[in-house]
Motif scaffolding. Structure first.
Motif, mmCIF file in Angstrom:
data_model
loop_
_atom_site.group_PDB
_atom_site.id
_atom_site.type_symbol
_atom_site.label_atom_id
_atom_site.label_comp_id
_atom_site.label_asym_id
_atom_site.label_seq_id
_atom_site.Cartn_x
_atom_site.Cartn_y
_atom_site.Cartn_z
ATOM 1 N N MET A 7 0.812 -1.225 0.000
ATOM 2 C CA MET A 7 0.000 0.000 0.000
ATOM 3 C C MET A 7 0.841 1.268 0.000
ATOM 4 S SD MET A 7 -3.436 -0.656 2.262
ATOM 5 C CE MET A 7 -2.681 -1.287 3.750
ATOM 6 N N SER A 8 2.057 1.183 0.515
ATOM 7 C CA SER A 8 2.900 2.380 0.610
ATOM 8 C C SER A 8 4.017 2.387 -0.436
ATOM 9 C CB SER A 8 3.508 2.496 2.008
ATOM 10 O OG SER A 8 4.301 1.360 2.322
ATOM 11 N N GLY A 9 3.863 1.608 -1.496
ATOM 12 C CA GLY A 9 4.826 1.646 -2.588
ATOM 13 C C GLY A 9 6.121 0.933 -2.315
ATOM 14 N N GLY A 10 6.079 -0.095 -1.478
ATOM 15 C CA GLY A 10 7.301 -0.813 -1.142
ATOM 16 C C GLY A 10 7.807 -1.741 -2.230
ATOM 17 N N PHE A 11 6.979 -1.990 -3.243
ATOM 18 C CA PHE A 11 7.377 -2.898 -4.327
ATOM 19 C C PHE A 11 7.112 -2.229 -5.674
ATOM 20 C CE2 PHE A 11 6.110 -5.651 -0.781
ATOM 21 C CZ PHE A 11 7.279 -6.391 -0.612
ATOM 22 N N VAL B 297 3.952 -8.259 -8.665
ATOM 23 C CA VAL B 297 3.178 -7.076 -8.302
ATOM 24 C C VAL B 297 2.506 -6.572 -9.579
ATOM 25 C CG1 VAL B 297 3.269 -4.746 -7.369
ATOM 26 C CG2 VAL B 297 4.823 -6.504 -6.493
ATOM 27 N N PRO B 298 1.183 -6.465 -9.619
ATOM 28 C CA PRO B 298 0.507 -6.071 -10.860
ATOM 29 C C PRO B 298 0.884 -4.652 -11.294
ATOM 30 C CG PRO B 298 -1.054 -6.967 -9.272
ATOM 31 C CD PRO B 298 0.227 -6.739 -8.535
ATOM 32 N N GLU B 299 0.917 -4.454 -12.594
ATOM 33 C CA GLU B 299 1.074 -3.107 -13.142
ATOM 34 C C GLU B 299 -0.319 -2.522 -13.355
ATOM 35 O OE1 GLU B 299 4.391 -2.444 -15.907
ATOM 36 O OE2 GLU B 299 4.523 -4.632 -16.050
ATOM 37 N N ILE B 300 -0.390 -1.206 -13.407
ATOM 38 C CA ILE B 300 -1.686 -0.552 -13.535
ATOM 39 C C ILE B 300 -1.671 0.386 -14.733
ATOM 40 C CG2 ILE B 300 -1.060 1.365 -11.978
ATOM 41 C CD1 ILE B 300 -3.931 1.282 -10.918
ATOM 42 N N THR B 301 -2.759 0.405 -15.483
ATOM 43 C CA THR B 301 -2.864 1.305 -16.623
ATOM 44 C C THR B 301 -3.386 2.659 -16.157
ATOM 45 O OG1 THR B 301 -5.158 0.732 -17.145
ATOM 46 C CG2 THR B 301 -3.424 -0.682 -18.082
ATOM 47 N N ILE B 302 -3.273 3.640 -17.028
ATOM 48 C CA ILE B 302 -3.773 4.977 -16.689
ATOM 49 C C ILE B 302 -5.289 4.938 -16.487
ATOM 50 C CG2 ILE B 302 -4.075 7.325 -17.557
ATOM 51 C CD1 ILE B 302 -1.348 7.017 -18.947
ATOM 52 N N LEU C 53 -4.335 -1.196 -1.939
ATOM 53 C CA LEU C 53 -3.549 -2.359 -2.349
ATOM 54 C C LEU C 53 -3.352 -2.373 -3.867
ATOM 55 C CD1 LEU C 53 -4.969 -5.249 -0.137
ATOM 56 C CD2 LEU C 53 -2.592 -4.497 -0.217
ATOM 57 N N GLN C 54 -4.353 -1.921 -4.598
ATOM 58 C CA GLN C 54 -4.256 -1.898 -6.050
ATOM 59 C C GLN C 54 -3.395 -0.750 -6.559
ATOM 60 O OE1 GLN C 54 -8.095 -2.597 -8.193
ATOM 61 N NE2 GLN C 54 -8.956 -2.811 -6.141
ATOM 62 N N ILE C 55 -3.433 0.362 -5.833
ATOM 63 C CA ILE C 55 -2.767 1.570 -6.320
ATOM 64 C C ILE C 55 -1.390 1.792 -5.708
ATOM 65 C CG2 ILE C 55 -3.497 3.330 -4.641
ATOM 66 C CD1 ILE C 55 -4.501 4.951 -7.055
ATOM 67 N N GLY C 56 -1.116 1.154 -4.576
ATOM 68 C CA GLY C 56 0.119 1.392 -3.847
ATOM 69 C C GLY C 56 1.402 1.265 -4.654
ATOM 70 N N PRO C 57 1.548 0.199 -5.480
ATOM 71 C CA PRO C 57 2.811 0.027 -6.200
ATOM 72 C C PRO C 57 3.210 1.195 -7.095
ATOM 73 C CG PRO C 57 1.610 -2.031 -6.186
ATOM 74 C CD PRO C 57 0.678 -0.996 -5.598
ATOM 75 N N VAL C 58 2.241 1.957 -7.622
ATOM 76 C CA VAL C 58 2.626 3.074 -8.501
ATOM 77 C C VAL C 58 3.351 4.156 -7.717
ATOM 78 C CG1 VAL C 58 0.696 2.665 -10.079
ATOM 79 C CG2 VAL C 58 0.442 4.355 -8.268
#
Length: 233
Positions: free
Chosen positions: A36-40, A85-90, A170-175
């Motif tokens: 959630m905090s962008g650790g990955f 870790v899933p990637e997310i589209t715009i 959880l979905q947005i954290g990695p970005v």
């Protein structure tokens, strides 16, 4: 009092089961918070042995946590059983931001009726820590940013709302891992407006300040995602 060997064995087995469950939950929460905090980094492979070593635990609780996070769609299992870790589209980011604004704005408004002096003090403490960060402290910024926001959402006293917000993070954290640190000063200003609204118990202002914070931060994320898709050279 335990009088029989069989009873003692069952008791000890139960204790071990509780300890194992507690460890599994701890590892799950730690990985969840890191996501959630962008650790990955988006697209990164989640290697069980590496994670177990970094968390100082055996493979079993890490495997359990990874399985739970795959079910929650925070992680993705590929056909070859690798977990990434899933990637997310715009477009996906924009959709999540729209929903976040509705739900997190509501949580901020609800928090006005419940947050106490200790909660306000905690937000101010986190706000000062964020302002004091240097430009090379990206990981710390996003961890503190998450802590700041969830102090508000927990104060809303709505477990269902909180759980839905967590699933979106959880979905947005990695970005967040990809976003440059020039968000620090802008994020700090937005957080100050949120604190002021909560201190005044102004639900309308709290919702507006939270919405503005998500919009401005989201615009920076979108700009970064667009830039990353530009062809090199």
């Amino acid at each position: 009092m335990i009088s029989k060997g069989g009873d003692k064995t069952n008791f000890e087995s139960s204790i071990r089961a509780v300890e194992r469950e507690t460890l599994n939950d701890r590892v799950y929460r730690e990985l969840r918070t890191m996501i959630m905090s962008g650790g990955f980094v988006p697209g990164a492979e989640m290697k069980l042995r590496t994670l177990a070593q970094s968390l100082h635990v055996s493979l079993m609780p890490v495997r359990d946590a990874i399985g739970r996070l795959v079910v929650e769609r925070a992680l993705k299992m590929l056909p070859n059983h690798r977990v990434i870790v899933p990637e997310i589209t715009i477009d996906e980011f924009l959709e999540i931001r729209r929903v976040r604004i509705l739900l997190e704005g509501e949580a901020a408004a609800l928090a006005c009726a419940h947050i106490g002096t200790d909660g306000i003090a905690e937000l101010k403490r986190l706000h000062e820590k964020i302002k004091s960060l240097g430009t090379n402290k990206q990981r710390q910024f996003w961890a503190l940013n998450q802590e700041f926001h969830f102090t508000i959402y927990e104060a809303a006293k709505s477990p269902l709302l909180l759980s839905i917000i967590e699933s979106l993070w959880l979905q947005i954290g990695p970005v967040f891992n990809q976003i440059p640190m020039n968000l620090t000063s802008e994020g700090a200003r937005g957080h100050q407006r949120i604190i002021t609204a909560l201190s005044s118990r102004d639900a309308k202002a709290a919702r507006a300040a939270l919405t503005e914070d998500l919009m401005k931060g989201g615009d920076r994320v979108i700009a970064t995602l667009i830039q990353d898709k530009q062809p090199a050279g």
